[in-house]
Scaffold this motif. Structure first.
Motif, PDB file in Angstrom:
ATOM      1  N   SER A   1       0.812  -1.218   0.000  1.00  0.00           N
ATOM      2  CA  SER A   1       0.000   0.000   0.000  1.00  0.00           C
ATOM      3  C   SER A   1       0.843   1.265   0.000  1.00  0.00           C
ATOM      4  O   SER A   1       0.339   2.338  -0.339  1.00  0.00           O
ATOM      5  N   THR A   2       2.118   1.168   0.406  1.00  0.00           N
ATOM      6  CA  THR A   2       2.989   2.358   0.393  1.00  0.00           C
ATOM      7  C   THR A   2       3.873   2.393  -0.845  1.00  0.00           C
ATOM      8  O   THR A   2       4.773   3.220  -0.928  1.00  0.00           O
ATOM      9  N   ASN A   3       3.637   1.513  -1.789  1.00  0.00           N
ATOM     10  CA  ASN A   3       4.420   1.519  -3.030  1.00  0.00           C
ATOM     11  C   ASN A   3       3.611   2.161  -4.146  1.00  0.00           C
ATOM     12  O   ASN A   3       3.351   1.562  -5.183  1.00  0.00           O
ATOM     13  N   GLY A   4       3.163   3.368  -3.926  1.00  0.00           N
ATOM     14  CA  GLY A   4       2.377   4.075  -4.928  1.00  0.00           C
ATOM     15  C   GLY A   4       0.975   4.348  -4.423  1.00  0.00           C
ATOM     16  O   GLY A   4       0.558   3.878  -3.368  1.00  0.00           O
TER      17      GLY A   4
ATOM     18  N   PRO B   1      -4.457   6.653   1.736  1.00  0.00           N
ATOM     19  CA  PRO B   1      -4.380   5.206   1.987  1.00  0.00           C
ATOM     20  C   PRO B   1      -2.977   4.737   2.333  1.00  0.00           C
ATOM     21  O   PRO B   1      -2.810   3.787   3.096  1.00  0.00           O
ATOM     22  N   GLN B   2      -1.959   5.390   1.782  1.00  0.00           N
ATOM     23  CA  GLN B   2      -0.590   4.940   2.016  1.00  0.00           C
ATOM     24  C   GLN B   2      -0.191   5.048   3.479  1.00  0.00           C
ATOM     25  O   GLN B   2       0.608   4.250   3.964  1.00  0.00           O
ATOM     26  N   LYS B   3      -0.721   6.026   4.177  1.00  0.00           N
ATOM     27  CA  LYS B   3      -0.406   6.173   5.600  1.00  0.00           C
ATOM     28  C   LYS B   3      -1.467   5.524   6.474  1.00  0.00           C
ATOM     29  O   LYS B   3      -1.167   4.959   7.533  1.00  0.00           O
ATOM     30  N   SER B   4      -2.708   5.598   6.043  1.00  0.00           N
ATOM     31  CA  SER B   4      -3.809   5.124   6.884  1.00  0.00           C
ATOM     32  C   SER B   4      -3.816   3.612   7.024  1.00  0.00           C
ATOM     33  O   SER B   4      -4.003   3.082   8.128  1.00  0.00           O
ATOM     34  N   ILE B   5      -3.606   2.881   5.927  1.00  0.00           N
ATOM     35  CA  ILE B   5      -3.729   1.417   5.965  1.00  0.00           C
ATOM     36  C   ILE B   5      -2.675   0.790   6.878  1.00  0.00           C
ATOM     37  O   ILE B   5      -3.024  -0.007   7.758  1.00  0.00           O
TER      38      ILE B   5
ATOM     39  N   ARG C   1       9.437   0.423  -4.586  1.00  0.00           N
ATOM     40  CA  ARG C   1      10.085   1.311  -3.619  1.00  0.00           C
ATOM     41  C   ARG C   1       9.098   1.660  -2.499  1.00  0.00           C
ATOM     42  O   ARG C   1       8.709   2.820  -2.346  1.00  0.00           O
ATOM     43  N   PRO C   2       8.657   0.681  -1.714  1.00  0.00           N
ATOM     44  CA  PRO C   2       7.689   0.998  -0.642  1.00  0.00           C
ATOM     45  C   PRO C   2       8.335   1.858   0.428  1.00  0.00           C
ATOM     46  O   PRO C   2       9.493   1.654   0.805  1.00  0.00           O
TER      47      PRO C   2
END
Length: 1204
Positions: A263-266, A442-446, A621-622
């Protein structure tokens, strides 16, 4: 316009602010002073749209950047600002996220606008500031920096997906590199909404607490917390209960870490689990998991509602209440009413659903708190003590420390069976990720919300295990008389005989709690919250799946409603499915399958992270660094193990369903390109294989014919490509070479690549298309031969079409064709030349079946000294005038046709030209074999396009847009015709049906042959390639029943029988089946007079006598100037060879005229001995008026061996 717009660029307080004036072109510079009450850098007011509107107006209606900032900004600002506030506006040019080193600087960048008819006053700026301004900037027009360069500055908007709103415009390489090309900004600059902000025009977005944390907590804290946790403690004890919970947590935590990495890879869009898996592993895995995950959530919704109904009935039973029968009917009634109410909540909007979740969480927390407080209060009556609740007791704690697995309902429980029952309590970790499209970030929340929810719920479970084990006995009679005298006789009972205690009662949490009814409320909250989350998750995931159109007939559910794009249709579908399962009942049988569906999703999430780390694409690149690829692999294996622990039968069913759905998507080949790790791994595997192949030494047993076929675009010479593919199918490399004369634009090259790939897909040809620019055919082909392939994957055979017009074409073209053969042999490439009676170039006969529109819009090459205006004019001219096919040379279209094309115009003219050309092509094809060589001119040897492409474009259906090629698989699937049906593969211009005989000619190498005959004239030992290629053809399915007849030359007529036996022995050792073997004994015999006359007629236009001509110049000088001529000395030097080939012609006409294919060793073109026309005359003598004829010359290296 008389207004003055000023930009003030402020920096640190120590520096004077820079200001430059923006004046009208014909106006004079005026100085402006900000009115009192306006502070530097102050905005125009909260919620103001003015700055965004000013920024948007920097482009015109067509999206083009204005050449100067002379638009009337006052009119724009008057609509949004009071007069005093209009004087100073924050510049919307400022980047949203500043680097940290600039955050401490005072920012005062702003527009400053003087209203019309207002007397300007002197500015307070010092002379020093004005001098600095004049030195640093040329303010004649006061343009922003982007007006002084074509380059685009690095901006976030330049990197958005093509389907998203693009607020910036990056010029193409052609626009930057070509001085005469000017690009247009085709994207309007939309700044009135921030795509990254939480609220866009009223769209509701959730933060990590409300969007992820609360949802995960509510989903993990399910009914299991109140009804099964005490039973788990009774069976497994405190120690193994801890191990069990921590094992469950390990699986979910590893999955959460893997999900956090993905989820943090884009940017994560809507679709949650489906989106992450499909973008990581590709549409096949993503589609299968998305579908079963949606179904699992829909059925899980029914399960949670039934759990609520059962809790409700249990509470009603204590009061003696019932609706119908107090059983199944009541469950159905309450369940349908409940799910209808939940449907209304989610359809009204996500905001109401979020508020309902918060209310349920509060009730759930109060219920948990009620239990914890109850353990400290202790038993409130003798009845509670008789039921096994003793309060904190060290003896009881010690007794409950270890496991006591028992037989229950015919099942002997152990650690794994209890684990399987408890594990579904932890399957709610995807609740937040499933609404990823409704999250602000979503990248931070999930990651944050999911991991914190796991920690909190795990801690809760562990604490409650301790409290249950320390306060409640495993077995109790519930007999009040045993508690009167203070004894503990109520604890003495045999297992299975007691009705109370951890092992026997599911109401322990209610028994221990301080206020029992709150536990019922907690049960209701847990079930309803989980049902609500499932009712939201299933449609959200399903909507994302439908939008991608991976499966047929489901795109109708992709439509969303309202500002939040709510999947109302999906809500209704989920409601119907859940209601059906509520009415059917028997959910206990389906519960393990649902758990396995969830675990399959967990497994693929873990595997996605492992696979991405293994493939190591540059795009992986997560920002979340706390993951490990091997830990993710372990998590994936644990998920599979748990699936089989829960139920091996349902695990097999789950894998079968996933495989079936995977194969459906793989078969349909959806038109998506998501940059999955599967693609990255494919590249990595291919690269490693090619590198390993370089270390493998070549051996004759592993020889493979790797063919470079000079076909041009494959659809122009399908017969040539078909033969090449028949030789390489599932065996070796096929490259279709195409030489374009002159330089071409990248757009045009991309168009050709797409068109060739489209033809390959439609005809199921596995090959590559290589395109080169060249000054002429020879230089382009040289480049192809030298540069095609990589490592050991390089062509070793060059296959060309026979040049049937060698007598009439330009002498330079003939010499180039001949030189290509020389260059191929110089490079130790084998040479093959195919001649078919009808000619190979079918561009005039065939229309385009590639889904393209008119070729008039094909981007033409921009020639030197041309501007983009010239290019547009040429394209416009091409649309109005019709010429030859873009895939053929202009000489294939008669001048008469061109004249008619100029007279006719519009749609009717196009139709007439197409019909005329079609008829002429048919007449030409049918003219064989009676006509001469000129009538069957193919020009297949030259695989280039004429330089002036705009004059060679035709009105035939051809590509308009490269992207339309990707629509091919869908159109093919919808076609009712069989794929192998020639009528569906080949159409005439305008989609006309082709005559049967034309289709037979086009499919002569692909249609099934019965009793076909291949004649192999193995004249000279070239390494065995002349024999190997026809053998490969004979192994193909369509030619499997063919017969090989081998012809060879005898050394001496006296030893004819011996040589025949030797040749038969050689063929048998090569393990090549043949039906007949013939040796030619008298090849040196003088040819017949008719053959000689035929040959002389062929070369009469090229022969130059050796005697001096009338002007006194030697003919040798003429020969030196033009190599495509034949002298008497040349003829005399090769007289024996000429006679030999004429004799072979006689044998060929006698033996092979009825064959289906003739393969013959290609005569060797000796350098400086044989001229181009003389050599072509040899080939013409051998192949004229013959069936399809293939000349083959190996590179004198063995390709056959009889050793094992």
């Amino acid at each position: 316009m008389s207004d003055t717009i000023s930009f003030e660029m402020g920096s640190a307080s120590e520096r004077p602010p820079n200001r430059f004036q923006v004046n009208p072109v014909n106006g004079n510079s005026r100085k402006a002073q900000a009115p009192e009450g306006t502070t530097p850098g102050s905005g125009a007011g909260p919620g103001d749209e003015g700055p965004h509107e000013v920024y948007r107006r920097l482009t015109n209606a067509e999206g083009e950047l204005l050449e100067d900032d002379t638009f009337d900004a006052t009119q724009v600002l008057n609509q949004h600002q009071p007069r005093m506030q209009r004087q100073s506006i924050k510049s919307s040019f400022r980047d949203k996220d500043k680097p940290s080193r600039f955050k401490d600087l005072q920012t005062t960048t702003r527009f400053q606008v003087d209203p019309e008819n207002e007397v300007s006053e002197e500015s307070n700026d010092s002379q020093e500031e004005r001098e600095l301004l004049e030195n640093e900037y040329d303010t004649k027009y006061g343009k922003s920096f982007r007006h002084f360069t074509r380059e685009a500055l690095p901006r976030l908007d330049n990197y958005r997906n093509m389907m998203s709103i693009q607020a910036a415009y990056r010029p193409t390489l052609d626009e930057l590199h070509n001085a005469t090309l000017t690009g247009k900004n085709t994207h309007s600059l939309t700044r009135n909404q921030d795509l990254e902000s939480g609220i866009m025009n009223g769209i509701l977005k959730f933060g990590w607490i409300k969007g992820v944390l609360i949802r995960c907590l509510l989903n993990i804290w399910g009914v299991m917390l109140f009804l099964r946790l005490s039973w788990v403690v009774g069976q497994a004890g405190i120690v193994e209960g801890f191990v069990l919970i921590l094992t469950t947590t390990a699986v979910t935590t590893i999955t959460a870490l893997s999900m956090s990495a993905i989820s943090t890879n884009g940017v994560i869009k809507g679709g949650g689990t489906y989106y992450m898996i499909s973008r990581s592993l590709g549409p096949e895995f993503g589609g299968s998991i998305g579908l079963i995950f949606s179904l699992a959530n829909a059925v899980a919704c029914a399960m949670y509602v039934v759990g609520f109904c059962e809790s409700m009935l249990a509470m009603m039973g204590t009061y003696g209440w019932a609706i119908v029968d107090g059983g199944v009917q009541d469950v159905r009634i309450i369940g349908c009413v409940t799910i209808l109410l939940l449907l209304i909540i989610v359809v009204v909007g996500m905001e109401w659903e979020a508020k309902a979740q918060i209310g349920l969480l509060i009730i759930l927390l109060v219920a948990i708190g009620d239990f914890v407080i109850g353990t400290f209060i202790g038993p409130k009556s003798d009845e509670e003590m008789a039921k096994g609740f003793l309060g904190y007791n060290s003896t009881l704690f010690t007794k409950n420390m270890f496991a006591d697995y028992r037989l229950e309902k015919g099942v002997q429980h152990d650690f794994f069976s209890v684990f399987a029952i408890f594990f579904p309590a932890a399957t709610g970790i995807l609740a937040g990720a499933n609404i990823s499209g409704d999250l602000k970030d979503p990248q931070k929340s999930i990651p944050k919300g999911t991991i914190l929810a796991i920690i909190i719920t795990t801690g809760t479970y562990l604490i409650m295990v301790l409290q249950c084990g320390a306060t409640v006995a495993r077995d109790a009679t519930g007999n009040l008389t045993d508690t009167v005298n203070g004894s503990f006789a109520f604890l003495d009972c045999q297992p299975g005989e007691c009705s109370y205690g951890l092992q026997n009662s599911f109401q322990i949490i209610e028994l221990v709690s301080g206020f029992g009814p709150l536990i019922y409320a907690g049960c209701f909250a847990a079930t309803l919250s989980s049902a609500l989350a499932s009712l939201v998750s299933a449609p959200k995931v399903f909507q994302a799946l439908c939008k991608d159109e991976l499966y047929p007939k489901i795109v109708w559910f992709a439509k969303g409603y309202g500002k939040n794009n709510e999947p109302v249709r999906g809500y209704v579908l989920t409601f119907i499915i859940a209601s059906a399962f509520i009415l059917i009942g028997e959910l206990n049988l389906i519960a393990p399958l649902i758990s396995n569906f969830f675990l399959a999703a967990y497994m693929l999430i873990n595997f996605s992270t492992f696979h991405a780390s293994l493939a190591k694409p540059v795009g992986w690149r997560p920002t979340f660094k706390y993951y490990n690829m091997w830990l993710s692999l372990l998590g994936s294996a644990l998920c599979v193990a748990v699936m089989f622990l829960i139920s091996w039968a349902t695990a097999l069913i789950t894998f079968a369903v996933v495989l079936a759905l995977y194969l459906i998507v793989a078969y349909r080949k959806p038109d998506v390109n998501w940059g999955s790790t599967t693609q990255a791994q494919t590249y990595k595997n291919a690269l490693m294989s090619v590198q390993q192949l370089n270390n493998v030494e070549e051996h004759v047993k592993n020889y493979r014919p790797q063919i470079l076929v000079l076909s041009g675009l494959p659809n122009t010479r399908p017969v040539l490509v078909d033969l090449a593919y028949m030789l390489t199918k599932n065996l070796s490399l096929l490259v279709c070479g195409h030489v374009v004369r002159g330089s071409s634009s990248q757009k045009y090259r991309t168009y050709l690549q797409e068109r060739a790939g489209n033809w390959f897909r439609k005809h199921r040809v596995k090959g590559f298309y290589a395109l080169v620019d060249g000054e002429d055919f020879e230089s382009g082909t040289r480049a192809l031969m030298q540069a095609s392939g990589i490592g050991k994957l390089k062509p070793n055979i060059i296959l060309m079409g026979y040049k049937t017009d060698w007598q009439t074409c330009d002498r330079k073209e003939l010499q180039q064709y001949f030189n290509v053969m020389h260059k191929a042999l110089d490079m130790y490439l084998s040479v093959a030349i195919l001649r078919v009676p009808q000619g190979l170039d079918c561009s005039q006969v065939l229309g385009s079946q590639d889904g393209w529109k008119t070729v008039a819009d094909v981007p033409r090459t921009l020639q030197p000294n041309e501007s983009s205006g010239d290019l547009q004019a040429a394209d416009s001219h091409a649309r109005n005038g019709l010429g030859g096919s873009i895939d053929s040379l202009s000489r294939n279209v008669s001048q008469e046709d061109r004249n008619r094309n100029e007279v006719l115009s519009g749609e009717q003219s196009s139709l007439k030209i197409v019909k005329l050309r079609f008829k002429q092509s048919l007449r030409r094809m049918r003219s064989w074999p009676g006509a001469g060589a000129g009538s069957a001119s193919s020009t297949s040897d030259l695989s280039f396009i004429a330089g002036n492409q705009s004059k060679d474009v035709s009105g035939m259906p051809d590509p308009l847009d490269v992207k339309t090629a990707n629509l091919l698989p869908n159109t093919l699937r919808k076609s009712k015709l069989k794929h192998d049906d020639p009528a569906s593969l080949y159409k005439g211009p305008g989609g006309a049906e082709l005559p049967k005989e034309v289709l037979q000619d086009l499919t002569q190498f692909t249609r099934k042959r019965s009793h076909a005959v291949i004649d192999v004239w193995w004249l000279y030992d070239d390494g065995g390639l002349t024999l190997l290629l026809p053998y490969i053809i004979s192994t193909r399915r369509t030619w499997q029943s063919c017969k090989l007849r081998v012809y060879a030359l005898a050394n001496k007529k006296a030893e004819l029988e011996f040589e025949q036996r030797s040749m038969a022995s050689l063929l048998s050792k090569f393990r090549i089946d043949y039906s007949d073997l013939t040796l030619i004994p008298d090849i040196t015999k003088k040819p017949q007079e008719t053959s000689t006359q035929f040959f002389n007629e062929l070369i009469k236009d090229f022969v130059v006598p050796d005697k001096d001509n009338e002007n006194g110049h030697s003919s040798r000088a003429t020969l030196n100037e033009d190599e495509a001529l034949i002298s008497d000395d040349d003829l005399l030097a090769v007289q024996d060879k000429t006679n030999r080939y004429l004799r072979l012609r006689e044998y060929l006409r006698e033996q092979s005229t009825k064959s289906d294919l003739v393969v013959m060793t290609l005569p060797m073109p000796r350098k400086n001995i044989v001229s181009a026309p003389l050599y072509m005359a040899w080939l013409e003598s051998l192949s004229r008026d013959m069936p399809p004829f293939l000349f083959v010359r190996g590179n004198q290296t063995s390709v056959l061996t009889f050793y094992s």
